[in-house]
Structures are given as structure tokens and as C-alpha cells.
Design a protein around this motif. Structure first.
Motif, PDB file in Angstrom:
ATOM      1  N   GLU A 144     -41.483  -1.459 -11.136  1.00 30.30           N
ATOM      2  CA  GLU A 144     -42.276  -2.437 -11.890  1.00 30.30           C
ATOM      3  C   GLU A 144     -43.754  -2.062 -11.933  1.00 30.30           C
ATOM      4  OE1 GLU A 144     -43.574  -7.191 -11.688  1.00 30.30           O
ATOM      5  OE2 GLU A 144     -42.007  -6.420 -10.345  1.00 30.30           O
ATOM      6  N   TYR A 145     -44.278  -1.568 -10.808  1.00 34.69           N
ATOM      7  CA  TYR A 145     -45.725  -1.368 -10.717  1.00 34.69           C
ATOM      8  C   TYR A 145     -46.190   0.054 -11.012  1.00 34.69           C
ATOM      9  CZ  TYR A 145     -46.882  -6.066  -9.362  1.00 34.69           C
ATOM     10  OH  TYR A 145     -47.088  -7.424  -9.396  1.00 34.69           O
ATOM     11  N   ALA A 146     -45.286   1.031 -11.058  1.00 33.73           N
ATOM     12  CA  ALA A 146     -45.713   2.405 -11.361  1.00 33.73           C
ATOM     13  C   ALA A 146     -46.495   2.471 -12.676  1.00 33.73           C
ATOM     14  CB  ALA A 146     -44.513   3.337 -11.388  1.00 33.73           C
ATOM     15  N   PRO A 147     -45.983   1.896 -13.787  1.00 31.76           N
ATOM     16  CA  PRO A 147     -46.769   1.943 -15.032  1.00 31.76           C
ATOM     17  C   PRO A 147     -48.038   1.103 -14.969  1.00 31.76           C
ATOM     18  CG  PRO A 147     -44.763   0.626 -15.329  1.00 31.76           C
ATOM     19  CD  PRO A 147     -44.647   1.301 -14.005  1.00 31.76           C
TER      20      PRO A 147
ATOM     21  N   THR B 266     -42.041   3.125   1.039  1.00 34.92           N
ATOM     22  CA  THR B 266     -41.076   3.593   0.042  1.00 34.92           C
ATOM     23  C   THR B 266     -40.737   5.066   0.253  1.00 34.92           C
ATOM     24  OG1 THR B 266     -42.881   4.034  -1.532  1.00 34.92           O
ATOM     25  CG2 THR B 266     -41.736   1.923  -1.730  1.00 34.92           C
ATOM     26  N   GLY B 267     -41.632   5.797   0.918  1.00 34.68           N
ATOM     27  CA  GLY B 267     -41.367   7.201   1.175  1.00 34.68           C
ATOM     28  C   GLY B 267     -40.589   7.450   2.452  1.00 34.68           C
ATOM     29  N   SER B 268     -40.456   6.408   3.293  1.00 41.22           N
ATOM     30  CA  SER B 268     -39.824   6.641   4.594  1.00 41.22           C
ATOM     31  C   SER B 268     -38.730   5.639   4.947  1.00 41.22           C
ATOM     32  CB  SER B 268     -40.890   6.606   5.703  1.00 41.22           C
ATOM     33  OG  SER B 268     -41.574   5.360   5.693  1.00 41.22           O
ATOM     34  N   ASN B 269     -38.842   4.414   4.466  1.00 41.05           N
ATOM     35  CA  ASN B 269     -37.868   3.381   4.854  1.00 41.05           C
ATOM     36  C   ASN B 269     -37.719   2.363   3.729  1.00 41.05           C
ATOM     37  OD1 ASN B 269     -36.086   2.014   6.574  1.00 41.05           O
ATOM     38  ND2 ASN B 269     -37.708   0.691   7.358  1.00 41.05           N
ATOM     39  N   THR B 270     -37.319   2.860   2.559  1.00 41.72           N
ATOM     40  CA  THR B 270     -37.278   1.994   1.382  1.00 41.72           C
ATOM     41  C   THR B 270     -36.024   1.126   1.365  1.00 41.72           C
ATOM     42  OG1 THR B 270     -37.652   1.978  -1.008  1.00 41.72           O
ATOM     43  CG2 THR B 270     -36.079   3.610  -0.154  1.00 41.72           C
ATOM     44  N   ASN B 271     -35.962   0.226   0.404  1.00 43.01           N
ATOM     45  CA  ASN B 271     -34.807  -0.650   0.202  1.00 43.01           C
ATOM     46  C   ASN B 271     -34.801  -1.075  -1.263  1.00 43.01           C
ATOM     47  OD1 ASN B 271     -36.409  -3.104  -0.174  1.00 43.01           O
ATOM     48  ND2 ASN B 271     -36.826  -2.991   2.024  1.00 43.01           N
ATOM     49  N   PRO B 272     -33.722  -1.701  -1.755  1.00 43.77           N
ATOM     50  CA  PRO B 272     -33.658  -2.081  -3.173  1.00 43.77           C
ATOM     51  C   PRO B 272     -34.826  -2.944  -3.639  1.00 43.77           C
ATOM     52  CG  PRO B 272     -31.489  -2.230  -2.193  1.00 43.77           C
ATOM     53  CD  PRO B 272     -32.435  -1.950  -1.060  1.00 43.77           C
ATOM     54  N   SER B 273     -35.311  -3.835  -2.777  1.00 41.03           N
ATOM     55  CA  SER B 273     -36.434  -4.704  -3.142  1.00 41.03           C
ATOM     56  C   SER B 273     -37.703  -3.886  -3.387  1.00 41.03           C
ATOM     57  CB  SER B 273     -36.688  -5.728  -2.024  1.00 41.03           C
ATOM     58  OG  SER B 273     -37.856  -6.477  -2.284  1.00 41.03           O
ATOM     59  N   LEU B 274     -37.991  -2.954  -2.487  1.00 43.61           N
ATOM     60  CA  LEU B 274     -39.177  -2.104  -2.639  1.00 43.61           C
ATOM     61  C   LEU B 274     -39.028  -1.151  -3.821  1.00 43.61           C
ATOM     62  CD1 LEU B 274     -40.004  -1.179   1.093  1.00 43.61           C
ATOM     63  CD2 LEU B 274     -41.081  -2.924  -0.341  1.00 43.61           C
ATOM     64  N   GLN B 275     -37.811  -0.663  -4.050  1.00 43.22           N
ATOM     65  CA  GLN B 275     -37.575   0.241  -5.183  1.00 43.22           C
ATOM     66  C   GLN B 275     -37.813  -0.471  -6.509  1.00 43.22           C
ATOM     67  OE1 GLN B 275     -33.609   1.634  -3.643  1.00 43.22           O
ATOM     68  NE2 GLN B 275     -34.309   3.605  -4.370  1.00 43.22           N
TER      69      GLN B 275
ATOM     70  N   ARG C 216     -55.480  -0.616   0.419  1.00 38.96           N
ATOM     71  CA  ARG C 216     -54.775  -0.952   1.671  1.00 38.96           C
ATOM     72  C   ARG C 216     -53.322  -1.301   1.379  1.00 38.96           C
ATOM     73  NH1 ARG C 216     -57.250  -5.286   2.913  1.00 38.96           N
ATOM     74  NH2 ARG C 216     -59.018  -4.348   4.004  1.00 38.96           N
ATOM     75  N   ALA C 217     -53.106  -2.134   0.363  1.00 43.22           N
ATOM     76  CA  ALA C 217     -51.757  -2.589   0.031  1.00 43.22           C
ATOM     77  C   ALA C 217     -50.882  -1.431  -0.469  1.00 43.22           C
ATOM     78  CB  ALA C 217     -51.816  -3.686  -1.025  1.00 43.22           C
ATOM     79  N   THR C 218     -51.440  -0.580  -1.352  1.00 44.92           N
ATOM     80  CA  THR C 218     -50.650   0.517  -1.908  1.00 44.92           C
ATOM     81  C   THR C 218     -50.376   1.607  -0.864  1.00 44.92           C
ATOM     82  OG1 THR C 218     -52.680   1.516  -2.792  1.00 44.92           O
ATOM     83  CG2 THR C 218     -51.368   0.157  -4.290  1.00 44.92           C
TER      84      THR C 218
ATOM     85  N   PHE D 187     -50.691  -6.827  -4.630  1.00 48.16           N
ATOM     86  CA  PHE D 187     -50.969  -5.943  -5.772  1.00 48.16           C
ATOM     87  C   PHE D 187     -51.734  -6.695  -6.859  1.00 48.16           C
ATOM     88  CE2 PHE D 187     -46.905  -3.221  -4.939  1.00 48.16           C
ATOM     89  CZ  PHE D 187     -47.541  -2.595  -3.887  1.00 48.16           C
ATOM     90  N   GLU D 188     -51.250  -7.885  -7.201  1.00 43.17           N
ATOM     91  CA  GLU D 188     -51.891  -8.664  -8.266  1.00 43.17           C
ATOM     92  C   GLU D 188     -53.333  -9.009  -7.907  1.00 43.17           C
ATOM     93  OE1 GLU D 188     -50.719  -9.326 -11.300  1.00 43.17           O
ATOM     94  OE2 GLU D 188     -48.977  -8.114 -10.780  1.00 43.17           O
ATOM     95  N   TYR D 189     -53.530  -9.421  -6.670  1.00 47.57           N
ATOM     96  CA  TYR D 189     -54.885  -9.754  -6.209  1.00 47.57           C
ATOM     97  C   TYR D 189     -55.759  -8.508  -6.217  1.00 47.57           C
ATOM     98  CZ  TYR D 189     -58.654 -11.373  -3.147  1.00 47.57           C
ATOM     99  OH  TYR D 189     -59.887 -11.690  -2.627  1.00 47.57           O
ATOM    100  N   GLY D 190     -55.235  -7.414  -5.659  1.00 44.66           N
ATOM    101  CA  GLY D 190     -56.005  -6.182  -5.568  1.00 44.66           C
ATOM    102  C   GLY D 190     -56.376  -5.613  -6.924  1.00 44.66           C
ATOM    103  N   LEU D 191     -55.440  -5.648  -7.868  1.00 48.00           N
ATOM    104  CA  LEU D 191     -55.713  -5.156  -9.220  1.00 48.00           C
ATOM    105  C   LEU D 191     -56.794  -5.986  -9.903  1.00 48.00           C
ATOM    106  CD1 LEU D 191     -52.068  -4.405 -10.447  1.00 48.00           C
ATOM    107  CD2 LEU D 191     -53.902  -2.712 -10.238  1.00 48.00           C
TER     108      LEU D 191
END
Length: 355
Positions: A113-116, A99-108, A90-92, A51-55
Motif C-alpha cells: 500500500e505504501y510503496a507508491p 519486513t526484511g527480517s520478520n514479516t507477516n501478511p499484515s506488514l506485507q 523513525r517509523a519507516t 506513516f500518515e502522521y509522518g508524511l
């Protein structure tokens, strides 16, 4: 000496970026068919650096297009923006699939963090006055086919986002969008929590009469896993109606399952979504008002087929009238069947699929 330090620092950053690019599977084209993500090698820890690289890369690309001193053309403006941000996309794409199909606390946590940040990044593009001016400078009438359609699409996206707002209103819009992005993520995570909290526990196998042997065994295993040895746990699916309602012969069980599903996000617990929804509704109204619209629906639907809320509601009313009439006929048929079997009760929503 300060110049030397700056050069060394920049070289170090470039080396780190090159290392991330070379070692992160999200920043490379997949070699699988259709470039499908290779989930065998993608790990949760790959997302944040991607994400950081892509942004960072996409920011540079956007700035380069906006600051281009050459006259705006389809190729150096529209097509340039359309083909930018490849690594970030690609990353997003992979991230939101997970996150829409097989999420976990780390991904949540990452999502929150990254939504805003992603919202701010989008605003950096669509509320960019210099970039918008370049798009408006492209001669749309000289274009044809897909080139013309793509240019018109982007112009519409800029205008719907608020590109014509004053600088002060753009800042208000950015804050609204940022909060809405965070609230949207919070809503999704609360809904997952509500679904988990809404699982229904039963004491006896007889409560699940009508289910298959395998379905009952699965419910028992789920209960054991949750620390309820010897009991049976039915989890909720992400729909209001639960598929098992059509098989369960025990009416009390059906009622319990239906009501848990129906009220899953209204239980004053960590899965309750009402406060988030109310805040989102208020912010959406503010957003619409900024854009000169009376309601969020009026702003949201303007690029859709209906174009106005009134036309959409008119269509819904036309559909609802015969649909309700048909439902009433079916309800009578079901009630007649219940009475024929000496049921002794009035048809309720949890009976519908069963009968």
C-alpha cells in the motif's frame, strides 16, 4: 457558520494528531540505549497512523523550506531539509527492518500500500522546482567540510532524480517511479513466497543422512507443522547455495535441494518473479532514457566509484579470468576425489560444497 465548522474541524484534526503523536511508540524517541526500537510495545497497527502522521508533517516541512522568502542559506535550506522528517524516518526504519527480517501478511499488505506513496513523497521533494532552486542558490564555495559535502550531496540527489527535467517529463518520471516502487515490493513478496513454496519434502530420515540429530528433528517438526506427519521438510534460506548441501551424504537429496533453491522463482506459481522483473527492466530503461542515458546501468552507476558501466564490466572481466581458472583447478581436484571413491558420476553444482 461555515467558518465555525471549519475551525471546529481543524481543532478536531489537531487533537487527533496530538493523540497519535502521544500514544504511538513509533512517533516518540525510544528510551532504550542508542534509541533502539522497543519492539515489546510496537505493534503492526501502529505503522499506518505513524506513516500518515509522518508524511503529513514532512510535507509541511518541505513546503516551508521551499516557500521560505528569506535568502537561501545552508542553515535554512540544506540543514533544514537534512533534519526534517524525523518521525517518518523513525517509523519507516523500524518498518523496513521488520519486513526484511520478520514479516507477516499484515506488514506485507502495508508495504504494498505504501510503496507508491513513499515513492510519490520522495518525488515531491526531489522533483520540487522551488526547493531545487533554493539549493542551487546556496553558495557552495563559501562552505567548508561537512557543510559543503552535504550541500553537494543533495544537489547531486536532485539532479539524479530528475530535477532538471521539463514539467512534462517530471510527470512521466513520477509515474515510472510509482510503478517501480510497487513492483519492487511485489518482487520482494513473491521471493518470500517462492522461498516458502520451495521447501523440499522427504519421506525418510535416511534421505537426510549426514545431518545432525537436531537438524533431522527440526525437519520432522517442520513437516508436521505443514501437515505432513511422519515426513521431513527442509526449508530454503535466502541464498542460492543451501548450507545443508555440505553435510548431506545422499546425492539425490542434494540434487533435489539445490534445484529447488536454484529454480524457486521460476515455477509458474504465485512465487514466480520473471514477469515482474521484465516489467521492472523495461521501466528502468524508460527512466534512464528520460534522463538522457542509453541504459539504466549508465544512469545508476554515475555517482559510484566506477562511474561508467564499461569500467565496471572491465573490472568484473579482470576478476573473472583468474577466478574461473582457479575454479577449474578446484573442479578437477574434486572430480579426482569423486573418482578415487568410485563415485561414477560427473561433478555437478550440488556436489561442490559436500566434497
Amino acid at each position: 457558520s461555515s467558518v465555525f465548522v471549519l475551525i471546529v474541524s481543524m481543532q478536531s484534526i489537531n487533537a487527533q494528531n496530538k493523540s497519535v503523536k502521544m500514544t504511538n511508540p513509533l512517533l516518540q524517541k525510544s528510551k532504550l540505549q542508542y534509541q533502539a526500537p522497543n519492539f515489546k510495545i510496537i505493534k503492526d497497527q501502529h505503522f499506518k497512523p505513524a506513516f500518515e502522521y509522518g508524511l503529513a508533517v514532512h510535507d509541511k516541512e518541505i513546503k516551508s523550506i521551499a516557500d521560505n522568502p528569506v535568502k537561501a542559506t545552508f542553515q535554512n535550506t540544506v540543514l533544514a531539509l537534512e533534519t526534517s522528517g524525523v518521525d517518518l524516518k523513525r517509523a519507516t526504519t523500524v518498518f523496513y527492518n521488520l519486513t526484511g527480517s520478520n514479516t507477516n501478511p499484515s506488514l506485507q499488505a502495508l508495504q504494498e500500500e505504501y510503496a507508491p506513496k513513499f515513492s510519490a513523497h520522495s518525488d515531491k521533494m526531489y522533483l520540487n522546482s522551488k526547493l531545487y532552486k533554493r539549493f542551487k542558490a546556496v553558495d557552495v564555495n563559501a562552505l567548508q567540510g561537512e557543510d559543503k559535502k552535504l550541500t553537494q550531496y543533495y544537489l547531486q540527489e536532485f539532479e539524479l532524480a530528475g530535477a532538471n527535467l521539463s514539467d512534462a517529463d517530471k510527470e512521466k518520471m513520477k509515474k515510472i517511479n510509482e510503478e517501480l516502487a510497487s513492483l519492487g515490493t511485489s518482487f520482494g513478496n513473491k521471493l518470500l513466497t517462492a522461498r516458502k513454496n520451495g521447501a523440499v519434502l522427504f519421506d525418510n530420515a535416511s534421505d537426510l543422512d549426514g545431518l545432525s540429530v537436531n537438524e533431522i528433528a527440526a525437519a520432522k517438526a517442520k513437516a508436521t507443522e505443514a501437515g505432513h506427519e511422519g515426513k521431513y521438510l527442509i526449508g530454503l534460506l535466502n541464498t542460492t547455495q543451501q548450507p545443508l548441501l555440505q553435510s548431506l551424504t545422499n546425492r539425490a537429496t542434494r540434487e533435489k535441494l539445490f534445484k529447488s533453491s536454484w529454480t524457486r522463482s521460476q515455477k509458474n506459481d504465485d512465487g514466480d518473479t520473471r514477469e515482474v522483473l521484465e516489467r521492472m527492466a523495461r521501466l528502468r530503461l524508460q527512466k534512464a532514457n528520460l534522463m538522457g542515458k542509453k541504459t539504466f546501468a549508465e544512469w545508476k552507476i554515475q555517482d559510484q566509484m566506477a562511474q561508467t558501466p564499461e569500467r565496471a564490466m572491465d573490472l568484473l572481466a579482470k576478476i573473472a579470468t583468474p577466478a574461473v581458472a582457479k575454479a577449474k583447478i578446484e573442479a578437477k581436484e574434486i572430480q579426482d576425489l569423486i573418482d578415487a571413491h568410485n563415485g561414477g558420476f560427473k561433478l555437478e553444482p550440488w556436489d561442490w560444497n559436500f566434497y
